[in-house]
Design an enzyme around this catalytic site. Structure first.
Site, PDB file in Angstrom:
ATOM      1  N   ASP A 262       0.819  -1.214   0.000  1.00 32.07           N
ATOM      2  CA  ASP A 262       0.000   0.000   0.000  1.00 32.07           C
ATOM      3  C   ASP A 262       0.853   1.264   0.000  1.00 32.07           C
ATOM      4  O   ASP A 262       1.359   1.682   1.051  1.00 32.07           O
ATOM      5  CB  ASP A 262      -0.914  -0.033   1.228  1.00 32.07           C
TER       6      ASP A 262
ATOM      7  N   THR B 209      -8.583   3.103  11.429  1.00 30.73           N
ATOM      8  CA  THR B 209      -9.969   2.942  10.990  1.00 30.73           C
ATOM      9  C   THR B 209     -10.069   3.150   9.491  1.00 30.73           C
ATOM     10  O   THR B 209      -9.498   4.098   8.938  1.00 30.73           O
ATOM     11  CB  THR B 209     -10.890   3.946  11.698  1.00 30.73           C
TER      12      THR B 209
ATOM     13  N   ASP C 172      -1.570   5.538  -5.408  1.00 27.62           N
ATOM     14  CA  ASP C 172      -1.874   4.612  -4.315  1.00 27.62           C
ATOM     15  C   ASP C 172      -2.143   3.198  -4.823  1.00 27.62           C
ATOM     16  O   ASP C 172      -3.218   2.907  -5.348  1.00 27.62           O
ATOM     17  CB  ASP C 172      -3.088   5.149  -3.549  1.00 27.62           C
TER      18      ASP C 172
END
Length: 473
Positions: A107, A148, A300
């Site tokens: 990532d 989160t 990304d």
């Protein structure tokens, strides 16, 4: 225990380590190793499941980007696995002493490394989660960790241990050991996330694995590069397929053609891998874009599609006759006629890079039988994060390079060798770590690094463990 049983045990250990830690299958020059990327195909979905999946993707991107806090050493490669029909791409690393392999999402849009703990039990769906009690080098830092996402959360504690990837070893890498997640947050065999953005984004404050290596001269060149495969439109694709590669310390010249076009991160502010979109065309027509930071984009690998501000996304679909905004779970997405081949080109100040019509088509499960949903969708803008997120929908079409010094992102055209890997079934990369390893300690980064054979070191350690057992017996 007899000497004969000791010898037999040692031979067995040699066999195990040669299987787990043997040299990569592909021919690689000495000092160069790679990490394979693996891909997993999605099960078939009905219309309702596609809607839920699309909503989760959009929610996850929104949550992820909401406000929150030259000396030659070596090269390496990690072969990738493609998971869920290009939904995500993961690689293999190893943690602990003795080392145990884990599948982690690669990532470039985040900076924390975390793996699921063995105490996470049924909430963590990965295979063989991390048991810190079985690593002789693990250190509990007794600090809480939480993160989160739109589709769930993960929480645990921070620790330090030996981490290996692509033939490189850091003996005191800080990472999170996750003890709880939302239900179904991880999809087997994935057991964590490997953040490849800059330290300033890390919730833990830890320096990411890649940055520790690059900043201390452990790589031949201060860069890492991705080639991602495409199986999205392959009806014969399996559950997991070869996903391309992540190289550390070099760009694989066999996977791209022409020159690499590098563009510096704006203002040198290294957090996300940010680029400015300077132009975009749809069906050959230019899209009006604001100047400066209003057109910044995070590159990304951990985002499946492409997300952007409402005005920009609306301008894209305005060039596609018959398109219309989605509703309900499809809010933020747009549908368009499936018989329309949508051609998008994006420039970051240099050449224009094309997104294939097949990648632009997210799914054919539209409002009617002839309508598809596009892979470009709307997310709300927020302070401190780029308004555009350039994910795998775009990155499958280029060879992408992330450079430490100067901080920059580069793109190059894929070679015929790379393009031939799209839709080509093959064996899934194994948990091979590589035979040679540049060992490095973050705490003592001023010292000159040494190169050693991690496999030999591990086998010697295993031998002594067996020897102790012999003595005690």
């Amino acid at each position: 225990m007899t000497l004969l049983s000791l010898a037999i045990g040692f031979i067995a250990l040699l066999s195990i380590f040669s299987e787990v830690l043997g040299a990569p299958k592909r021919d690689t020059p000495i000092g160069r190793q790679s990490l394979p990327l693996t891909r997993r195909t999605q099960p078939s979905r009905n219309a309702s499941e596609w809607a839920d999946y699309a909503k989760n993707l959009r929610d996850a991107t929104i949550a992820k980007y909401s406000p929150r806090r030259n000396q030659k050493r070596g090269t390496g490669e990690n072969l990738i696995v493609n998971q869920g029909l290009d939904a995500s791409f993961y690689g293999i690393l190893a943690v602990g002493t003795p080392p145990y392999p884990f599948a982690v999402i690669l990532d470039t849009g985040s900076s924390d490394m975390w793996v699921a703990s063995s105490t996470c039990q049924s909430m963590c769906a990965g295979t063989g989660n991390f048991d810190s009690t079985k690593s002789s080098t693990f250190k509990n830092l007794t600090q809480d960790f939480t993160v989160t996402y739109g589709s769930g959360h993960a929480a645990g504690t921070l620790g330090q241990d030996v981490v290996q990837m692509a033939g490189f070893t850091i003996s005191d890498q800080e990472f999170a050991v996750v003890t709880s997640t939302s239900a179904n947050f991880l999809q087997n065999p994935v057991t964590g996330i490997f953040g490849l953005a800059w330290q300033s984004l890390a919730s833990s404050g830890a320096i990411p694995f890649w940055q520790a290596l690059a900043s201390n001269g452990q790589w031949s060149q201060p860069l890492m590069a991705f080639q991602l495969t495409r199986f999205l439109n392959d009806s014969q694709a399996g559950e997991l397929e070869p996903g391309g590669s992540l190289t550390m310390g070099y760009a694989n010249e066999s996977l791209y053609t022409g020159t690499i076009d590098y563009r510096d991160i704006p203002n040198g502010q290294a957090s996300y891998w940010t680029q400015q979109i300077t132009s975009m065309t749809v069906q050959g027509k230019s899209i009006s874009l604001p100047s400066g930071s209003a057109s910044y984009a995070a590159v990304d690998t951990g985002t499946t599609l492409v997300a952007g501000p409402a005005a920009g996304i609306a301008a894209i679909y305005a060039q596609i006759p018959g398109s219309q905004p989605g509703t309900g779970s499809w809010e933020g997405f747009y549908s368009y006629p499936c018989n329309t081949a949508v051609a998008v080109e994006i420039s970051f100040g240099g050449p224009s890079w094309s997104v294939s019509p097949g990648d632009f088509e997210f799914t054919s499960t539209g409002p009617t039988s002839n309508e598809c949903y596009g892979a470009f969708y709307v997310i709300p803008t927020s302070s401190g994060t780029p308004p555009w997120i350039i994910g795998d929908t775009f990155l499958k079409n280029v060879y992408s390079i992330f450079r430490y010094d100067p901080p920059s992102v580069g793109f190059a055209a894929l070679s015929e060798i790379a393009l031939a890997m799209n839709g080509k079934a093959g064996g899934i990369p194994s948990a091979t770590l590589g035979a040679n390893s540049a060992k490095f300690t973050i705490a003592s980064s001023a010292a000159l690094p040494t190169r050693t054979s991690s496999t030999v070191a591990l086998v010697i350690s295993a031998f002594f463990a067996t020897f102790v057992s012999f003595v005690q017996g």
